[in-house]
Write a protein that holds these residues in place. Structure first.
Motif, PDB file in Angstrom:
ATOM      1  N   VAL B 205     -27.429  25.804   8.194  1.00 56.52           N
ATOM      2  CA  VAL B 205     -28.637  24.958   8.206  1.00 56.52           C
ATOM      3  C   VAL B 205     -29.217  24.740   6.817  1.00 56.52           C
ATOM      4  O   VAL B 205     -30.032  23.846   6.620  1.00 56.52           O
ATOM      5  N   ALA B 206     -28.811  25.557   5.837  1.00 56.36           N
ATOM      6  CA  ALA B 206     -29.338  25.390   4.477  1.00 56.36           C
ATOM      7  C   ALA B 206     -28.338  24.633   3.609  1.00 56.36           C
ATOM      8  O   ALA B 206     -28.430  24.677   2.378  1.00 56.36           O
ATOM      9  N   ARG B 207     -27.422  23.928   4.251  1.00 58.62           N
ATOM     10  CA  ARG B 207     -26.359  23.261   3.499  1.00 58.62           C
ATOM     11  C   ARG B 207     -26.941  22.423   2.365  1.00 58.62           C
ATOM     12  O   ARG B 207     -27.833  21.606   2.575  1.00 58.62           O
ATOM     13  N   ASP B 208     -26.427  22.652   1.161  1.00 52.85           N
ATOM     14  CA  ASP B 208     -26.798  21.903  -0.037  1.00 52.85           C
ATOM     15  C   ASP B 208     -28.189  22.220  -0.555  1.00 52.85           C
ATOM     16  O   ASP B 208     -28.621  21.609  -1.533  1.00 52.85           O
ATOM     17  N   ALA B 209     -28.930  23.139   0.069  1.00 47.88           N
ATOM     18  CA  ALA B 209     -30.226  23.517  -0.506  1.00 47.88           C
ATOM     19  C   ALA B 209     -29.978  24.354  -1.758  1.00 47.88           C
ATOM     20  O   ALA B 209     -29.012  25.112  -1.834  1.00 47.88           O
ATOM     21  N   ARG B 210     -30.836  24.214  -2.762  1.00 44.44           N
ATOM     22  CA  ARG B 210     -30.665  24.927  -4.026  1.00 44.44           C
ATOM     23  C   ARG B 210     -31.330  26.303  -3.983  1.00 44.44           C
ATOM     24  O   ARG B 210     -30.897  27.223  -4.651  1.00 44.44           O
ATOM     25  N   ASP B 211     -32.456  26.404  -3.275  1.00 45.79           N
ATOM     26  CA  ASP B 211     -33.221  27.652  -3.236  1.00 45.79           C
ATOM     27  C   ASP B 211     -33.435  28.047  -1.782  1.00 45.79           C
ATOM     28  O   ASP B 211     -34.111  27.332  -1.045  1.00 45.79           O
ATOM     29  N   VAL B 212     -32.839  29.162  -1.412  1.00 42.03           N
ATOM     30  CA  VAL B 212     -32.813  29.571  -0.006  1.00 42.03           C
ATOM     31  C   VAL B 212     -33.188  31.050   0.106  1.00 42.03           C
ATOM     32  O   VAL B 212     -32.686  31.879  -0.646  1.00 42.03           O
ATOM     33  N   VAL B 213     -34.087  31.353   1.037  1.00 43.24           N
ATOM     34  CA  VAL B 213     -34.337  32.751   1.413  1.00 43.24           C
ATOM     35  C   VAL B 213     -33.719  32.946   2.790  1.00 43.24           C
ATOM     36  O   VAL B 213     -34.105  32.273   3.748  1.00 43.24           O
ATOM     37  N   PHE B 214     -32.745  33.841   2.873  1.00 47.10           N
ATOM     38  CA  PHE B 214     -32.069  34.123   4.131  1.00 47.10           C
ATOM     39  C   PHE B 214     -32.582  35.458   4.672  1.00 47.10           C
ATOM     40  O   PHE B 214     -32.507  36.483   3.993  1.00 47.10           O
ATOM     41  N   LEU B 215     -33.122  35.426   5.888  1.00 53.63           N
ATOM     42  CA  LEU B 215     -33.593  36.653   6.534  1.00 53.63           C
ATOM     43  C   LEU B 215     -32.482  37.153   7.447  1.00 53.63           C
ATOM     44  O   LEU B 215     -32.095  36.452   8.387  1.00 53.63           O
TER      45      LEU B 215
END
Lengths: 395, 395
Positions: B205-215
């Protein structure tokens, strides 16, 4: 080998930037020394130096007198080819500093301000600080290639201040646009804690560190993050705002220090924290209690940043960095209890200048991008702004 | 134009990587289409394709039958040129997945594990999972170019597990070395939450996002950070460990869900949280209270990450992502109270596969670096590992 067109000019820009970064702030160097330091081939280095010399970015240095034989030619960056101004616009002060293209400060000035002052008064004070600084440096506004501004609050990508807790007039304000009318060159606006973090990485105790947490601690509290060598802004330019985490208790600033029982009645509020810190240094138990409560809170936000980012170094900066001898030991012991890997923990040596120096370093980065980045239009020469400045293109 | 030597070969590596990344996982493309998508000149594109074809990375696709005239040649990435294995070694399970060079999963398998199992038993289970997976895919261990492993705990840069709260045998353990003896190819070891974060950015779901926080939320709680498009490890590979912040209360995992009063006596402990989440979905007030207490804690650590990093998106992943419908609404409302800018908040769709898929994506990134990075030794051909594997060079 087929022609490579755009790819080659991209490579040339990259090589030019590598050479500029190697020469800036350093001694003059020979082609061989430059090739070694940049990792470029000697022919590539020569090509770049010829191009940069023709454009005025670089100049040959006359051989030292008394040299025997024919010495190798040496080249240096022309730091005086242009000038930059850094501004620090806080709730209680305005600072201006004038620098050359090396980032060396030529002149600086400071004016007091009032958080509740009307917008026009604050803008007038900024203009006066800038004019004084230029006069001290023997320059005019037309000599400026760029002005970078650090200010309190949430700064959007276009230089718009979205909100500021400490300057009421700073709310949904196109500060970049307003200052763009004041200065006939590029104007950049960024959050002050971020610029201070940048200065620490470029010329302070975090020099050359890739991952830095900067604690901007004083009358207000904030953080600036350098991640992988770059200023971290976040997706919506709202990074570094751990001050808003209720569990950290940073939002009201250093209330534990301000409200300590030993602070004498009638002391101006802005001196209260300093009084408590000084008393703690002298061993006053009430002051030490207040410092303990304050560093408990400071440690919560700092631990969150350290645990998440695992930085190489945490820098205590801002006004309270003068009291680092009082603050760092309790902060360190609290962090050591919680952090999986303890980073280096150091006090800033840039003191109150951290924001204005960071603004200058930020302006230099911007100019590098403008002239030498792979996607820059061309290796544009540093034309004298008196006749044709690189701007105006206020952002 | 003087010759540019090493600079040109560096440029060629970069161009090759650009072309590979454009072709991977995509339809076959003509030279013109590739030039447009990569931004390279057409002659550079042709040069790169010729070189990659000669080495077996890329192949020409036969024209579609019935095509009139002479169609333009089309090229595709040879995804089946090599194979990778991803392993997820958790306290309670071992997962293995086999993939081609596109990252497409060919076979997968899962075995239960016990947190307290002796090291030899766990290693034997890993070997069995890998063998089963290879058999399912019709391949042998010699077909593997790389094995990437995600595991719980603090993983040092050399594949050494420094500590793990949930696998007692995982302490100061040279896991990379042990697995290097098991597999005749490169073995990479990384923290599982980080790899899961990578998978979300590459295919979730975060495909291509540059800044991601994964819980990474389930029986254990962790986070993985993607900053500026890259996995953030930190200076000592200890990034993402907000679980250690006492104020967040993550350390004991989902105790509020495990210990809710409605959990029936005799239910296996590993099913307790799921029972509470299901009851909350059905509106049970005791279960909803437990969920509220749990999301209060979840929100503290998440808010710290959001306020510091200002990510584009926060992904709720791990075992509890199946209960995102129960967890996300209260988490969202708590974050909205605190965060200056609210990021997108989404549930992972990769479920329990997130780590093993992230391991595969991590192996692909590693191979890209190995073969195509500017500092790679050369454009090495994808020799069949049956005769000469790219390794062994376990790290």
């Amino acid at each position: 080998m087929p022609p490579m067109g755009g790819d080659l000019s991209r490579l040339r820009q990259l090589n030019a930037l590598t050479v500029i970064k190697t020469l800036r702030g350093a001694e003059a160097a020979t082609l061989s020394a430059l090739a070694e330091r940049t990792g470029l081939s000697r022919p590539s280095t020569k090509e770049v130096i010829d191009e940069l010399s023709a454009m005025g970015w670089v100049e040959e240095v006359p051989p030292a007198s008394g040299t025997m034989g024919r010495p190798a030619r040496r080249y240096r960056f022309r730091a005086d080819g242009g000038h930059l101004m850094g501004l620090d616009i806080g709730a209680y002060h305005i600072r201006a500093a004038l620098a050359d293209l090396d980032g060396g400060v030529i002149a600086e000035t400071r004016r007091p301000a009032h958080p509740g002052a009307p917008l026009e008064d604050r803008l007038a004070a900024i203009e006066q600080a800038a004019a004084t600084c230029l006069a001290l440096g023997g320059l005019t506004i037309a000599d400026l290639w760029a002005v970078a501004v650090g200010t309190t609050g949430l700064v959007g990508p276009e230089g718009r201040v979205i909100m500021s807790a400490s300057i009421p007039a700073w709310r949904d304000l196109d500060l970049g646009g307003l200052l763009g009318e004041m200065f006939p060159c590029r104007v950049l606006v960024e959050n002050d804690s971020r610029l201070a973090a940048l200065a620490e990485t470029r010329r302070g105790v975090a020099r050359d560190a890739r991952d830095v947490v900067f604690l901007h601690i004083g009358r207000r509290m904030g953080t600036g993050l350098i991640i992988d060598g770059r200023l971290h802004r976040g997706f919506g330019a709202a990074a570094g705002e751990i001050v808003m985490l209720p569990e950290a208790g940073w939002r009201d600033g250093p209330v534990d220090l301000n409200d300590a029982a030993i602070v004498p009645d009638g002391l101006p509020p802005e001196d209260a924290a300093g009084f408590t810190l000084a008393a703690a240094r002298d061993g006053d138990p009430t002051a030490l209690d207040a410092v303990a409560r304050f560093t408990d809170k400071l440690a919560v936000g700092t631990a969150a940043a350290v645990l998440l980012l695992d930085p190489e170094i945490v820098v205590l900066g801002g006004g309270f960095s003068r009291s680092a001898d009082v603050l760092l030991p309790p902060l360190r012991s609290r962090l050591e209890r919680v952090c999986l890997r303890m980073p280096k923990l150091s006090a800033s040596t840039l003191g109150d200048e951290c924001v204005v120096l960071g603004a200058i370093d930020y302006a230099i980065e911007h100019l590098d991008q403008l002239f030498f980045a792979p996607d820059a239009p061309a290796l544009r020469p540093p034309v004298r702004p008196a006749t044709s400045p690189p701007g105006p293109d206020p952002t």
